[in-house]
Design an enzyme around this catalytic site. Structure first.
Site, mmCIF file in Angstrom:
data_model
loop_
_atom_site.group_PDB
_atom_site.id
_atom_site.type_symbol
_atom_site.label_atom_id
_atom_site.label_comp_id
_atom_site.label_asym_id
_atom_site.label_seq_id
_atom_site.Cartn_x
_atom_site.Cartn_y
_atom_site.Cartn_z
ATOM 1 N N HIS A 118 0.805 -1.218 0.000
ATOM 2 C CA HIS A 118 0.000 0.000 0.000
ATOM 3 C C HIS A 118 0.838 1.268 0.000
ATOM 4 O O HIS A 118 0.406 2.329 0.449
ATOM 5 C CB HIS A 118 -1.017 -0.019 1.139
ATOM 6 C CG HIS A 118 -2.290 -0.700 0.695
ATOM 7 N ND1 HIS A 118 -2.268 -1.850 -0.046
ATOM 8 C CD2 HIS A 118 -3.591 -0.389 0.853
ATOM 9 C CE1 HIS A 118 -3.511 -2.220 -0.319
ATOM 10 N NE2 HIS A 118 -4.345 -1.342 0.217
ATOM 11 N N ASP A 180 -5.288 5.235 9.868
ATOM 12 C CA ASP A 180 -6.708 5.410 9.537
ATOM 13 C C ASP A 180 -7.290 4.157 8.890
ATOM 14 O O ASP A 180 -8.500 3.961 8.884
ATOM 15 C CB ASP A 180 -6.882 6.578 8.554
ATOM 16 C CG ASP A 180 -6.537 7.905 9.191
ATOM 17 O OD1 ASP A 180 -6.469 7.969 10.431
ATOM 18 O OD2 ASP A 180 -6.343 8.884 8.448
ATOM 19 N N GLU A 292 -8.817 14.280 14.768
ATOM 20 C CA GLU A 292 -8.351 14.591 13.420
ATOM 21 C C GLU A 292 -9.155 15.783 12.911
ATOM 22 O O GLU A 292 -9.853 16.451 13.678
ATOM 23 C CB GLU A 292 -8.495 13.380 12.479
ATOM 24 C CG GLU A 292 -7.510 12.253 12.775
ATOM 25 C CD GLU A 292 -7.350 11.247 11.644
ATOM 26 O OE1 GLU A 292 -7.916 11.454 10.554
ATOM 27 O OE2 GLU A 292 -6.644 10.237 11.865
HETATM 28 C C1 LIG Z 1 -5.770 3.675 2.329
HETATM 29 C C2 LIG Z 1 -4.498 4.029 3.063
HETATM 30 C C3 LIG Z 1 -4.565 4.671 4.273
HETATM 31 C C4 LIG Z 1 -3.407 5.005 4.968
HETATM 32 N N1 LIG Z 1 -3.507 5.626 6.168
HETATM 33 C C5 LIG Z 1 -2.407 5.928 6.856
HETATM 34 C C6 LIG Z 1 -2.488 6.552 8.127
HETATM 35 O O1 LIG Z 1 -3.565 6.858 8.622
HETATM 36 N N2 LIG Z 1 -1.340 6.818 8.785
HETATM 37 C C7 LIG Z 1 -0.121 6.474 8.280
HETATM 38 O O2 LIG Z 1 0.868 6.696 8.954
HETATM 39 N N3 LIG Z 1 -0.009 5.902 7.085
HETATM 40 C C8 LIG Z 1 -1.126 5.633 6.358
HETATM 41 N N4 LIG Z 1 -1.005 5.060 5.133
HETATM 42 C C9 LIG Z 1 0.335 4.858 4.576
HETATM 43 C C10 LIG Z 1 0.873 3.502 4.962
HETATM 44 O O3 LIG Z 1 1.205 3.478 6.323
HETATM 45 C C11 LIG Z 1 2.129 3.202 4.169
HETATM 46 O O4 LIG Z 1 1.859 3.314 2.799
HETATM 47 C C12 LIG Z 1 2.627 1.814 4.487
HETATM 48 O O5 LIG Z 1 3.902 1.676 3.910
HETATM 49 C C13 LIG Z 1 1.715 0.770 3.926
HETATM 50 O O6 LIG Z 1 1.960 -0.455 4.550
HETATM 51 P P1 LIG Z 1 2.174 -1.755 3.697
HETATM 52 O O7 LIG Z 1 2.144 -2.883 4.655
HETATM 53 O O8 LIG Z 1 1.274 -1.851 2.548
HETATM 54 O O9 LIG Z 1 3.690 -1.485 3.234
HETATM 55 P P2 LIG Z 1 4.372 -1.653 1.808
HETATM 56 O O10 LIG Z 1 3.823 -0.666 0.877
HETATM 57 O O11 LIG Z 1 4.305 -3.068 1.384
HETATM 58 O O12 LIG Z 1 5.867 -1.263 2.190
HETATM 59 C C14 LIG Z 1 6.219 0.055 2.545
HETATM 60 C C15 LIG Z 1 7.728 0.220 2.641
HETATM 61 O O13 LIG Z 1 8.199 -0.473 3.792
HETATM 62 C C16 LIG Z 1 9.026 -1.547 3.414
HETATM 63 N N5 LIG Z 1 8.601 -2.686 4.214
HETATM 64 C C17 LIG Z 1 7.425 -3.351 4.176
HETATM 65 N N6 LIG Z 1 7.420 -4.322 5.101
HETATM 66 C C18 LIG Z 1 8.607 -4.253 5.730
HETATM 67 C C19 LIG Z 1 9.207 -4.994 6.769
HETATM 68 N N7 LIG Z 1 8.580 -6.021 7.355
HETATM 69 N N8 LIG Z 1 10.456 -4.663 7.165
HETATM 70 C C20 LIG Z 1 11.114 -3.633 6.575
HETATM 71 N N9 LIG Z 1 10.597 -2.912 5.593
HETATM 72 C C21 LIG Z 1 9.358 -3.215 5.176
HETATM 73 C C22 LIG Z 1 8.808 -1.766 1.931
HETATM 74 O O14 LIG Z 1 9.949 -2.294 1.286
HETATM 75 C C23 LIG Z 1 8.488 -0.377 1.466
HETATM 76 O O15 LIG Z 1 9.662 0.352 1.264
HETATM 77 C C24 LIG Z 1 -2.143 4.711 4.414
HETATM 78 C C25 LIG Z 1 -2.069 4.074 3.177
HETATM 79 C C26 LIG Z 1 -3.222 3.729 2.505
HETATM 80 C C27 LIG Z 1 -3.121 3.050 1.171
#
Ligand SMILES: Cc1cc2nc3c(=O)[nH]c(=O)nc-3n(C[C@H](O)[C@H](O)[C@H](O)COP(=O)(O)OP(=O)(O)OC[C@H]3O[C@@H](n4cnc5c(N)ncnc54)[C@H](O)[C@@H]3O)c2cc1C
Ligand SMILES: *[C@@H]1O[C@H](CO)[C@@H](O)[C@H](O)[C@H]1NC(C)=O
Ligand SMILES: *[C@@H]1O[C@H](CO)[C@@H](O)[C@H](O)[C@H]1NC(C)=O
Ligand SMILES: *[C@@H]1O[C@H](CO)[C@@H](O)[C@H](O)[C@H]1NC(C)=O
Length: 543
Positions: A118, A180, A292
């Site tokens: 994400h 969120d 918020e």
């Molecule tokens: C609908 C939506 C709502 C959101 N709301 C919020 C919010 O309210 N507050 C907020 O802070 N953020 C929010 N985000 C942002 C979100 O926290 C980041 O985009 C986060 O990276 C998504 O998590 P993911 O598990 O999909 O990570 P990914 O997109 O899979 O990875 C993100 C990054 O972290 C690295 N990574 C992933 N897993 C690991 C691991 N285990 N160890 C080391 N590195 C790793 C990846 O290589 C990449 O660089 C939101 C995103 C979306 C899409």
């Protein structure tokens, strides 16, 4: 991600990875620590696939089931990895990284952990590298330690926060700080910060974790906390995946409420709005559990869609309130409670509300379960999916704006740059970092009180108008340029830059530490290449 994926994906030119940091790495890397099988003259690098196929490895490394790992929620960058690892154990992860590390400077191979994918700008991609599908790895069970004064749970980093919520509620416990949206992984949000409406009280998610297990860029498995390997612990928190793959996390818990009073009220004056927000976050206790706010831009008429499940306190007056299309600001609050305490809570909420200066006729209340409150964005996701509007490009922009600059920022950005269309929610709320954990990799403004401003745009597929991708990107560039030119002390959250100079400026006086930690834990820059901070060190671009 929607269950039935639409095929109308945007095809964009692959981004070009060309950060000139090689130079910097070449002077900083301590070459004694790097496997020395590297050629001294440039020759063709080994084929990434070949070097993976020929390794001895008993894990599930797939060269076919890789399509999903080439894109993310932002849906703007599409870059294929060579392979995807579906780990069966932590040692699978360590083995792969060790293998790539041992290839040394002879290889271009990189490794990215993918949580729920994400990210917004390709941060979890590994072009021609190995993506580790963290979500497919589940440690046997989540382990709870509930007898302690400070209860906690151990989870695998690929776990989704929504699953953690459901499991912890079975024991009447809950994590304290959220995002969120809960369909994100622990490792993904801890690599950024995890900021939401609870952060003003509890700090972001990186404040509420006691211990991590990390596989570094050298393939070492290390347990770290404030007491043990504290430097790696701090590096990994908010570390953008640069120092290691987080494999496990120990999450702080507290007793869980069952119900939530959820409140929204409107303001037409920005200063009144921010004064009330700041007043509420300075209450030391007994105030709200969540705070918020968001900007309501050019909504004419009776303002019904944004509050569909809320009841006006004064239905007659609320019915008459119209916005005339001017910009409004909505304060959003929540107070947690259990049914036994409902009477007391109502008095307390009323008394807190009387201190505030919102437009009296626009107070809206709702009462929902704790789970429905925390999982609220998922409800919107399901609706957007039905209309094919979830898997569209998401040119999001997240900024941390110091308190001293929020008025200049609002004037330029809300009243000038995005005055007519917003293409998605614009969140705005303050936090006070004075009690946040210090020394992590997270970059914040220098002032203790700063605002998260999140412009969460969705682009209409194929549109060339104001709601299309190009127009929104142009608008974002204007904002970023304004932020850069105006010297307002603003930082990006979920940062995205293309040049070393910009990254240096982003980190400011934290750059030296960030660089030192990179050299210590991932000297070949194997990890999370999609962040585009450090290029993979190799022998072929060297002269
Ligand atoms: C609908 C939506 C709502 C959101 N709301 C919020 C919010 O309210 N507050 C907020 O802070 N953020 C929010 N985000 C942002 C979100 O926290 C980041 O985009 C986060 O990276 C998504 O998590 P993911 O598990 O999909 O990570 P990914 O997109 O899979 O990875 C993100 C990054 O972290 C690295 N990574 C992933 N897993 C690991 C691991 N285990 N160890 C080391 N590195 C790793 C990846 O290589 C990449 O660089 C939101 C995103 C979306 C899409
Ligand atoms: C931020 O928190 C600190 C410590 O609790 C406090 O002293 C300070 O007044 C707070 N700032 C604001 C503006 O609330
Ligand atoms: C507000 O939005 C409407 C469409 O809903 C648009 O026609 C109008 O031009 C916008 N107003 C302003 C001031 O931009
Ligand atoms: C936070 O850490 C930095 C260096 O890491 C230090 O200079 C600063 O004084 C610390 N601040 C607090 C409040 O501990």
């Amino acid at each position: 991600m929607c269950i039935s994926q639409s095929n109308k994906l945007f095809r964009l030119k692959p981004i070009v990875f060309k950060i000139a940091l090689v130079f910097l790495l070449s002077i900083t890397i301590n070459r004694d620590h790097i496997p020395s099988n590297s050629p001294s003259v440039a020759q063709t690098p080994q084929s990434p696939r070949l070097s993976l196929e020929t390794m001895r490895f008993d894990g599930n490394l797939s060269f076919d089931n890789i399509q999903h790992a080439s894109k993310d929620f932002g849906n703007r960058y599409h870059l294929m990895p060579t392979a995807v690892l579906y780990p069966k154990s932590i040692s699978n992860i360590a083995q792969i990284i060790k293998h790539v590390f041992n290839l040394g400077l002879t290889s271009h191979l990189t490794v990215a952990a993918r949580g729920h994918g994400h990210s917004l700008e390709g941060q979890a991609l590994a072009p021609d590298g190995v993506v580790i599908d963290m979500e497919s790895y589940k440690s046997p069970v989540m382990t709870f330690h509930t007898g302690e004064k400070h209860p906690y749970m151990d989870v695998s980093a690929g776990e989704l926060w929504i699953n953690i919520l459901h499991e912890s509620l079975k024991r009447d416990l809950t994590p304290k700080s959220w995002t969120d949206y809960l369909h994100l992984t622990v490792g993904g949000t801890l690599s950024n910060a995890g900021i939401s409406g609870q952060a003003f009280r509890h700090g972001p998610q990186i404040n509420n974790v006691y211990r991590l297990q990390v596989v570094t860029g050298r393939g070492d498995v290390v347990t770290c906390s404030d007491e043990q390997n504290a430097d790696l612990f701090n590096a990994a928190l908010g570390g953008l995946g640069q120092f290691g793959i987080i494999t496990e996390a120990r999450i702080a818990l507290e007793p869980a409420p069952t119900k939530v009073k959820w409140i929204r009220a409107l303001y037409s004056d920005f200063t009144t709005f921010t004064n009330d927000q700041e007043r509420l976050i300075s209450h030391s206790r007994g105030a709200f559990d969540y705070l918020e706010g968001f900007v309501v831009i050019n909504r004419t008429g009776l303002l019904n869609n944004w509050r569909s499940s809320f009841n006006p306190r004064d239905p007659v007056q609320a019915e008459q309130f119209t916005s005339d299309g001017r910009i409004l600001f909505c304060l959003e609050l929540a107070k947690y409670f259990n049914l036994e305490g409902v009477g007391e809570i109502e008095l307390e909420v009323d008394s807190l509300l009387t201190e505030l200066s919102y437009i009296r006729s626009t107070l809206f209340l709702s009462e929902v379960s704790y789970v429905d409150f925390l999982d609220r964005v998922h409800m919107s996701e399901m609706k957007l999916c039905e209309n094919d509007m979830w898997d569209v490009p998401h040119p999001w922009l997240n900024l941390l704006v110091p308190r001293r600059s929020i008025h200049s920022f609002a004037e330029e950005v809300f009243h000038n740059i995005v005055k007519d269309t917003s293409n998605g929610p614009i969140l705005i709320y303050p936090v006070n970092k004075s009690r946040w954990k210090n020394g992590t990799s997270l970059v914040t403004p220098d002032e203790n009180v700063f605002y998260l401003v999140a412009l969460l745009s969705s682009a209409m597929p194929y549109s060339v108008g104001r709601d299309g991708l190009d127009a929104i990107l142009a608008r974002n560039r204007r904002i970023v340029k304004f932020v850069g030119d105006s010297n307002l002390g603003i930082k990006q959250y979920l940062p995205h830059y293309t040049t070393t100079q910009e990254w240096r400026a982003h980190f400011g006086d934290k750059w030296e530490v960030f660089l030192r930690r990179k050299m210590a834990y991932d000297p070949l820059a194997i990890l999370a290449p999609g962040q585009r901070i450090f290029p993979r060190a190799n022998a072929f671009v060297r002269h």
